[in-house]
Design a protein around this motif. Structure first.
Motif, PDB file in Angstrom:
ATOM      1  N   SER A 166       0.510   1.064  11.310  1.00  0.00           N
ATOM      2  CA  SER A 166       1.563   1.196  10.361  1.00  0.00           C
ATOM      3  C   SER A 166       1.513  -0.146   9.749  1.00  0.00           C
ATOM      4  CB  SER A 166       2.750   1.696  10.892  1.00  0.00           C
ATOM      5  OG  SER A 166       2.632   3.028  11.439  1.00  0.00           O
ATOM      6  N   ILE A 167       1.651  -0.330   8.240  1.00  0.00           N
ATOM      7  CA  ILE A 167       2.236  -1.574   7.497  1.00  0.00           C
ATOM      8  C   ILE A 167       3.626  -1.233   7.224  1.00  0.00           C
ATOM      9  CG2 ILE A 167       1.679  -2.655   5.464  1.00  0.00           C
ATOM     10  CD1 ILE A 167      -0.993  -1.694   5.437  1.00  0.00           C
ATOM     11  N   PHE A 168       4.425  -2.269   7.317  1.00  0.00           N
ATOM     12  CA  PHE A 168       5.905  -2.469   7.181  1.00  0.00           C
ATOM     13  C   PHE A 168       5.711  -3.588   5.882  1.00  0.00           C
ATOM     14  CE2 PHE A 168       5.931  -0.534  11.352  1.00  0.00           C
ATOM     15  CZ  PHE A 168       7.191   0.208  11.267  1.00  0.00           C
TER      16      PHE A 168
ATOM     17  N   ARG B 216      14.699  -2.896  -0.196  1.00  0.00           N
ATOM     18  CA  ARG B 216      14.644  -1.686   0.903  1.00  0.00           C
ATOM     19  C   ARG B 216      13.244  -2.262   1.661  1.00  0.00           C
ATOM     20  NH1 ARG B 216      12.340   3.205  -2.906  1.00  0.00           N
ATOM     21  NH2 ARG B 216      10.728   1.926  -3.858  1.00  0.00           N
ATOM     22  N   VAL B 217      13.119  -1.609   3.023  1.00  0.00           N
ATOM     23  CA  VAL B 217      11.880  -1.699   3.853  1.00  0.00           C
ATOM     24  C   VAL B 217      11.033  -0.410   3.786  1.00  0.00           C
ATOM     25  CG1 VAL B 217      11.013  -2.449   6.218  1.00  0.00           C
ATOM     26  CG2 VAL B 217      13.148  -3.886   5.224  1.00  0.00           C
ATOM     27  N   GLN B 218      10.048  -0.607   3.669  1.00  0.00           N
ATOM     28  CA  GLN B 218       9.220   0.554   3.441  1.00  0.00           C
ATOM     29  C   GLN B 218       7.890   0.537   4.826  1.00  0.00           C
ATOM     30  OE1 GLN B 218      10.311   3.372   0.691  1.00  0.00           O
ATOM     31  NE2 GLN B 218       8.609   2.181  -0.433  1.00  0.00           N
ATOM     32  N   LYS B 219       7.615   1.799   4.996  1.00  0.00           N
ATOM     33  CA  LYS B 219       6.476   1.923   6.064  1.00  0.00           C
ATOM     34  C   LYS B 219       5.575   2.945   5.763  1.00  0.00           C
ATOM     35  CE  LYS B 219       7.054   4.378   9.748  1.00  0.00           C
ATOM     36  NZ  LYS B 219       7.408   5.233  11.032  1.00  0.00           N
TER      37      LYS B 219
ATOM     38  N   GLY C 170       1.556  -1.049  -6.970  1.00  0.00           N
ATOM     39  CA  GLY C 170       2.714  -0.604  -7.690  1.00  0.00           C
ATOM     40  C   GLY C 170       4.204  -0.938  -6.925  1.00  0.00           C
ATOM     41  N   LEU C 171       4.149  -2.147  -6.254  1.00  0.00           N
ATOM     42  CA  LEU C 171       5.377  -2.410  -5.505  1.00  0.00           C
ATOM     43  C   LEU C 171       6.256  -3.337  -6.249  1.00  0.00           C
ATOM     44  CD1 LEU C 171       3.926  -3.328  -2.115  1.00  0.00           C
ATOM     45  CD2 LEU C 171       4.752  -0.962  -3.052  1.00  0.00           C
ATOM     46  N   ARG C 172       7.532  -3.409  -6.233  1.00  0.00           N
ATOM     47  CA  ARG C 172       8.365  -4.253  -6.847  1.00  0.00           C
ATOM     48  C   ARG C 172       8.930  -5.498  -6.001  1.00  0.00           C
ATOM     49  NH1 ARG C 172      11.230  -2.328 -11.365  1.00  0.00           N
ATOM     50  NH2 ARG C 172      10.464  -0.378 -11.860  1.00  0.00           N
ATOM     51  N   GLU C 173       8.362  -6.729  -6.084  1.00  0.00           N
ATOM     52  CA  GLU C 173       8.802  -8.016  -5.545  1.00  0.00           C
ATOM     53  C   GLU C 173       8.485  -7.807  -4.016  1.00  0.00           C
ATOM     54  OE1 GLU C 173      10.100 -11.114  -6.463  1.00  0.00           O
ATOM     55  OE2 GLU C 173       9.676 -10.845  -8.364  1.00  0.00           O
ATOM     56  N   PRO C 174       7.214  -7.594  -3.627  1.00  0.00           N
ATOM     57  CA  PRO C 174       7.048  -7.276  -1.997  1.00  0.00           C
ATOM     58  C   PRO C 174       6.824  -8.645  -1.495  1.00  0.00           C
ATOM     59  CG  PRO C 174       5.020  -7.080  -3.278  1.00  0.00           C
ATOM     60  CD  PRO C 174       5.921  -7.087  -4.146  1.00  0.00           C
ATOM     61  N   ARG C 175       7.443  -9.113  -0.342  1.00  0.00           N
ATOM     62  CA  ARG C 175       7.581 -10.299   0.207  1.00  0.00           C
ATOM     63  C   ARG C 175       7.286 -10.298   1.958  1.00  0.00           C
ATOM     64  NH1 ARG C 175      12.777 -13.702  -1.986  1.00  0.00           N
ATOM     65  NH2 ARG C 175      12.595 -13.549  -4.103  1.00  0.00           N
ATOM     66  N   GLY C 176       8.192  -9.502   2.534  1.00  0.00           N
ATOM     67  CA  GLY C 176       8.136  -9.472   4.041  1.00  0.00           C
ATOM     68  C   GLY C 176       6.940  -8.540   4.309  1.00  0.00           C
ATOM     69  N   LEU C 177       6.120  -8.812   5.488  1.00  0.00           N
ATOM     70  CA  LEU C 177       5.012  -7.932   5.795  1.00  0.00           C
ATOM     71  C   LEU C 177       4.922  -7.929   7.262  1.00  0.00           C
ATOM     72  CD1 LEU C 177       2.738  -6.271   4.707  1.00  0.00           C
ATOM     73  CD2 LEU C 177       1.097  -8.056   4.718  1.00  0.00           C
ATOM     74  N   ALA C 178       4.915  -6.753   7.907  1.00  0.00           N
ATOM     75  CA  ALA C 178       4.461  -6.596   9.223  1.00  0.00           C
ATOM     76  C   ALA C 178       3.652  -5.493   9.797  1.00  0.00           C
ATOM     77  CB  ALA C 178       5.992  -6.579  10.036  1.00  0.00           C
ATOM     78  N   LEU C 179       2.893  -5.636  10.823  1.00  0.00           N
ATOM     79  CA  LEU C 179       2.149  -4.602  11.186  1.00  0.00           C
ATOM     80  C   LEU C 179       2.131  -4.091  12.642  1.00  0.00           C
ATOM     81  CD1 LEU C 179      -1.303  -6.102   9.991  1.00  0.00           C
ATOM     82  CD2 LEU C 179      -0.079  -4.590   8.497  1.00  0.00           C
TER      83      LEU C 179
END
Length: 392
Positions: free
Chosen positions: A7-9, A25-28, A282-291
């Motif tokens: 999964s990618i968060f 928001r945080v998405q997965k 197509g994301l809006r201002e993506p910053r944080g990332l976790a796997l």
């Protein structure tokens, strides 16, 4: 057993002119459902992400809230980590975050000052882990943070809870790394001594440690690069160049992933071939990332009764998404029926190949999906391990 990214968060944030406030928001995105991201957590401007695979929890920093939130991987059981710690002065909010599960610690940086703090995973026992470099010129404080335990301390635990007057540095378990303006620094936890690991950079943002190969990976938003070096700062080299604004970064078993704020994408680079691809767009201002990384599973598993069970069902049952949204990553290809061009969803199974040697040829023909990248990487690892087992 070969590992793969399950999964990618990632975070998204945007300013709402009607309500005159930031909405985030945080998405997965799961490997078995690559066209359907799932909402995990709402926030003001979520920035940093850290995943605790041992306890199955996600930690999110939100400097505009300001707060550190903790929740299950499906977004349930959401609660603030530490109450009343932030917002006591201007620009006092959590920034970067990382997890040291074996130390029962969540570690974070804050805007406006150089200190690195830690707390137990339940939010108790807040302490200053490192005071940072008070002479570092940075208006926002350090952002990216990562912890490196000494060899043999990967499963180290304190044999008793720390007392209020004690400091984690007294136990000498390793180093904590962070990004600062123009450099990467680290602090020896046992002594508190700060040293510069890599200098001569422009604006390093996030970093991640590859302990298997003793390397540091980081993003540099101003130069548009993803770079790496040894843990001692030697052998600095470029991983990817010509990027718009790389920000968050995370390490998978076979790929390194990062977000690009300006382009609104999550990209990956194969650690074996160096091939860079867009994974999510197509994301809006993506910053944080976790796997979420885990052992790879075969396409067909067996239940206890002997009936076939798909790998997708096995994966999704462990983490059932709470809500869903319309996907922005659905790829389509054109087909012609009766002389008329129409669009149909591309079947992912048409692009999967067991032989990873066709990867470069496939890349030239059309951009692959996230599932293609992960499946081919897992297949390559399984093949290499099989070859090593049969060698004399």
């Amino acid at each position: 057993r070969p590992q793969q990214t399950l999964s990618i968060f990632y975070t998204e944030s945007d300013y709402d002119p009607q309500s005159r406030r930031w909405v985030g928001r945080v998405q997965k995105l799961d490997r078995d459902q690559p066209e359907h991201p799932h909402l995990v957590l709402d926030g003001v401007s979520p920035t940093g992400l850290a995943l605790d695979p041992r306890h199955g929890r996600l930690f999110v920093t939100d400097p505009k809230a300001p707060s550190i939130m903790s929740c299950e991987l499906d977004g349930s059981d959401s609660r603030p980590l530490v109450k009343g710690l932030f917002g006591k002065k201007l620009n006092d909010g959590p920034w970067g975050v990382t997890i040291a599960p074996s130390l029962n610690s969540v570690i974070w940086t804050s805007t406006g000052h150089p200190a690195v703090r830690r707390a137990d995973l339940d939010g108790k026992n807040v302490q200053i882990l490192a005071r940072g470099d008070p002479h570092a010129w940075s208006a926002t404080g350090p952002f990216g943070v990562a912890v490196c335990l000494r060899p043999g301390c990967a499963s180290a635990k304190l044999n008793r809870p720390m007392l209020p007057h004690e400091n984690l540095s007294e136990h000498g378990l390793g180093r904590v790394y962070w990004t600062s303006w123009g450099r990467i620094q680290c602090c020896e936890i046992s002594t508190g001594q700060v040293s510069t690991v890599v200098s001569g950079l422009v604006d390093p943002v996030s970093l991640v440690l590859d302990m298997n190969n003793r390397r540091i990976f980081w993003t540099d938003a101003k130069t548009g690069k993803v770079q790496c070096s040894g843990l001692d700062g030697s052998r600095v080299c470029d991983v990817a160049t010509g990027l718009a604004s790389p920000w968050g970064i995370a390490l998978g078993p076979t790929h390194i992933f990062w977000t690009d704020r300006e382009r609104g994408v999550v990209q990956s680079c194969c650690l074996r071939t160096g091939l860079v691809r867009d994974v999510i767009s197509g994301l809006r201002e993506p910053r944080g990332l976790a796997l979420l990384n885990g052992p790879s599973v075969s396409r067909q598993l067996r239940t206890e009764s002997g009936s076939p069970l798909s790998a997708a069902k096995q994966t999704s049952s462990a983490m059932k998404p709470r809500t869903g949204i319309t996907s922005r990553t659905n790829l389509q290809v054109g087909v012609k029926v009766g002389g008329t061009d129409i669009e149909r969803p591309r079947r992912r199974s048409e692009d999967l190949r067991d032989n990873s040697e066709q990867e470069d040829t496939q890349a030239k023909r059309k951009p692959p999906s996230m599932q293609d990248i992960m499946f081919r990487s897992a297949s390559a690892l399984e093949r290499l391990q099989a070859e090593n087992r049969i060698q004399p």
